[in-house]
Design an enzyme around this catalytic site. Structure first.
Site, short mmCIF file in Angstrom:
data_model
loop_
_atom_site.label_atom_id
_atom_site.label_comp_id
_atom_site.label_asym_id
_atom_site.label_seq_id
_atom_site.Cartn_x
_atom_site.Cartn_y
_atom_site.Cartn_z
CG MET A 1 16.60 -84.31 47.97
SD MET A 1 15.87 -85.48 49.02
CE MET A 1 16.65 -85.76 50.39
CG HIS A 2 20.94 -87.74 47.10
ND1 HIS A 2 20.78 -87.56 48.38
CD2 HIS A 2 19.79 -88.00 46.39
CE1 HIS A 2 19.77 -88.21 48.46
NE2 HIS A 2 18.97 -88.31 47.26
CG ASP B 1 13.12 -84.07 44.92
OD1 ASP B 1 13.54 -84.88 45.98
OD2 ASP B 1 13.76 -84.37 43.64
#
Length: 491
Positions: A80-81, A237
């Protein structure tokens, strides 16, 4: 009828081919490299994600050609991110800035000033690893790149773009950008504007279990897949890991020990608690959210220790630790190799090995590393309790869940039974395959997202629970004692 789940991780791309009985008929994995061009920076080349995805799909096809040819839907999970920056022609403008990149500290303060109550809207206060502050950093430090940005995608959604030609993300992954209004499950124009963006810069939103396009014919032909394979919304995830082990009902909890680590509890309502840096995010299913304590350092700490000690066989190293284990280590390890989020929000924090003497051995060091990550989970559990969430039995997933000694330590440090499910190490990739099935068949989540068979339950041992308690307190004092030193070193 078969399904594929692909997880675009930080250290590897993993894929699993699942039949309609949920049996994994083939698995494949290929590693990824991370670039650290400056201290606190962490980047990857998006083209490597796609090339590695092609590699693992080729391995699935070679392993089970008949099952591969019967694939009807595919799901994506991913780290992520990350900020994947595209121009108007969908060309990558620079390497992607990852979740464990800590350069955007100042920009976090700017966002908090521009959007009062940001943590209540976005589910968590601004932290350097999130996508939004990265965009502000680019506007200041790389304006020639920033002015050319037409789209911002997340890592798994760049792979989706190659597969389908669509700019789409799911709500659980979008949650980690800081641009999502979590309660409304919609982009926040206010937070986007504070980052210098508009709704035109971000992808279309879908639920993780919804269809999000089909694989382009020319790509299907190249990969050896049938034409018309559906691609699901997928998940970040952590949420995908929850889908994989059936952590979808209110109170279901698990610890994920991958490159990073998460202590996640599913929720049936939006419950922000930014005061303790708990991440209150959308789950990958409609009408569900999560409360997550996010730890930047998980199994990456074990990989670091093995590299430091010149050990290439981590399994053999853990076997030696298991044979030597008699109780808590005399050493303490602060696992903050790349800073920390929950509960410190400290990008300057770093790893510390404390208490070394002439008798300290390699197994002592590795055991201290395992315990340090477990103590971080204990702090995370206290943060969740402050937010009103007290899980009972907790599951463990991810690569770290393969280590029985690590799970034994974790059970005693948390003083909670730890459940290991069959196949739980497949984690996010298996969850992505389940989301693919939901998107194709329209079955209910209760039918598909069942808990797998229990492989083992590791119970806490009262003597060891008592022995670890004072060390947990020392672990927390050690960080507090060094916090100012970390800040000065970072400056």
């Amino acid at each position: 009828m078969t399904f594929i789940g692909i997880d675009i991780g930080t250290s590897a791309v993993k894929a699993v081919l699942v039949d309609e009985t949920e049996r994994a008929v083939a698995e494949a994995e290929a590693s990824l490299a991370t670039s650290r061009p400056r201290p606190a920076w962490s980047e990857q080349d998006p083209a490597a994600w796609w090339a590695t995805t092609e590699t693992v799909l080729g391995r699935l096809r070679a392993a089970e050609p008949r099952a591969f040819a019967a694939v009807e839907a595919l799901g994506l999970s991913g780290q992520m991110h990350g900020a994947v920056l595209l121009d108007a022609e969908d060309r990558v403008l620079r390497p992607a800035i990852l979740w464990n990149d800590a350069r955007a500290v100042v920009e976090c303060r700017v966002l908090e000033e521009r959007v009062p109550g940001l943590g209540r809207i976005a589910g968590v206060p601004a932290m350097p690893g999130f996508t939004a502050p990265k965009l502000l950093w680019l506007r200041t430090h790389e304006p020639e790149v920033a002015t050319r940005i037409a789209r911002v995608l997340l890592p798994k959604d760049y792979v989706r773009l190659q597969l389908t030609g669509e700019h789409v993300t799911d709500l659980s992954d979008a949650a980690g950008t800081l641009w999502l209004d979590e309660a409304r499950r919609a982009w926040s124009p206010e937070i986007l504007a504070a980052s210098g963006l508009t709704l035109a810069h971000v992808p279309r939103l879908v639920e993780g279990s919804d269809p999000a396009g089909t694989i382009r014919p020319e790509i299907a032909d190249r990969l050896g897949l049938p034409r018309g394979v559906l691609v699901a919304g997928g998940a970040g995830d952590a949420a995908a890991g929850g889908i994989g082990i059936g952590a979808v009902e209110d109170g279901d909890a698990f610890c994920s020990i991958g490159t990073s680590a998460q202590y996640l509890v599913a929720a049936d309502s939006y419950r922000p608690y930014p005061e303790a840096f708990i991440h209150a995010f959308c789950h990958a299913l409609p009408g569900r959210w999560t409360q997550t304590a996010a730890l930047l350092n998980g199994a990456s700490c074990l990989a670091w220790a093995a590299r430091l000690l010149g050990e290439t066989d981590i399994g053999a190293l853990l076997a030696r630790v298991t044979a030597a284990y008699r109780g808590p280590s005399r050493l303490l390890f602060l696992p903050y190799l790349t800073g920390e989020r929950t509960p410190h929000n400290d990008a300057d924090a770093r790893g510390v090995l404390f208490g070394i003497d002439p008798d300290s051995s390699a197994t002592d060091v590795v055991q201290a590393v395992l315990e340090g990550v477990a103590f971080s989970f204990a702090e995370a559990q206290d943060c969740l309790a402050d937010a009103g969430t007290v899980p009972g039995q907790v599951a463990a997933i991810g690569g770290g869940a393969r280590s029985r000694i690590w799970i034994r330590i974790l059970a005693n440090v948390l003083n909670r039974p730890i459940t290991l499910y069959a196949g739980s190490e497949k984690g996010p990739a298996f969850g992505a395959a389940r989301l693919a099935r939901l998107a194709l068949t329209g079955e209910s989540p209760q039918e598909v997202c069942r808990k797998p068979p229990v492989a083992a339950v590791i119970e806490p041992e009262p003597d060891l629970v008592a022995a670890y308690r004072p060390l947990d307190a020392r672990f927390r004092r050690l960080y507090r004692s060094l916090k100012e030193e970390f800040r000065l070193a970072g400056a």
